[in-house]
Design a protein around this motif. Structure first.
Motif: not given
Length: 232
Positions: A165-180
């Motif tokens: 119901g809630l998702i938190g995203i902290q700093r990730v790699s550019p590849d991970e950001a694209a997947q998310l």
């Protein structure tokens, strides 16, 4: 005196305001719950984690943020059950919280017993089980929320994100950001920002809302956990 009605009280004017002035009586508070930081406008960001319905939260981020959330949830009166394969990282927190009361308990992975949550004693289960957390024995339930910590985007993340119901995203790699961005349909600007977030900043997402939040530790939290950090 009037029989059966007691003494006649003083005569005062009725307490009433015109309808167009009711808004002036509003109190400057947000939703009930725990303050997890401030938003881009400097306003408190509040998370209502103790709910009468099952509630799942996935945090792709660092241990520091998960531990701050656990401390603040305990401060709302919730019991915290931590399922972890690195008990040493949680021992100091568990001993310091609750002023000697066992409000934070530690359990090996797959060994969390039934917690018996109810309205007067809500429970938050924090699952710190690495990149591939197994399916938990204790699931979310009324008055029992489950927070799953993922250090990075992993193959099990899509399944967890789908049911959260809630998702938190902290700093990730550019590849991970694209997947998310593909998984969650994030706007381009927010997806680009994910690889440059400062320590302590989290993008919190629900089905219809997204908000960047900066979590700043109190003096007591800093003394116990140190300064904000994404990596452990």
């Amino acid at each position: 005196m009037r029989t059966g009605f007691g003494l006649i009280g003083p005569r005062r004017n009725r307490h009433a305001v015109p309808l167009d002035q009711l808004e002036a009586l509003a109190l400057p508070v947000g939703d009930d719950g725990m303050v997890i930081g401030v938003d881009a406008g400097g306003r408190p960001a509040v998370l209502g984690i103790n709910r009468p319905t099952p509630y799942d939260i996935t945090l792709i981020g660092g241990l520091w943020t998960a531990q701050v959330l656990a401390l603040r949830a305990a401060a709302t009166g919730a019991r915290i059950a931590v399922e972890t394969g690195r008990a040493a990282a949680w021992t100091g927190l568990a001993q310091a919280a609750g002023s000697g009361q066992p409000c934070i308990t530690l359990h090996d992975v797959g060994r969390v017993p039934p917690q018996g949550p109810y309205a007067g004693s809500p429970v938050v289960v924090v699952r710190d089980c690495g990149m591939r957390p197994p399916r938990g024995r204790v699931a979310s339930a009324p008055w029992q929320s489950v927070v799953t910590l993922l250090p990075y985007l992993s193959p099990v993340a899509p399944r967890l994100l789908e049911k959260s119901g809630l998702i938190g995203i902290q700093r990730v790699s550019p590849d991970e950001a694209a997947q998310l961005a593909r998984i969650m349909n994030l706007p381009h600007a927010e997806a680009e920002a994910l690889s440059t977030l400062a320590d302590g900043v989290t993008l919190w997402c629900t089905g219809g809302d997204r908000q960047f939040v900066m979590t700043t530790a109190t003096d007591a939290e800093t003394g116990l956990l140190g300064s904000a950090r994404r990596m452990d």
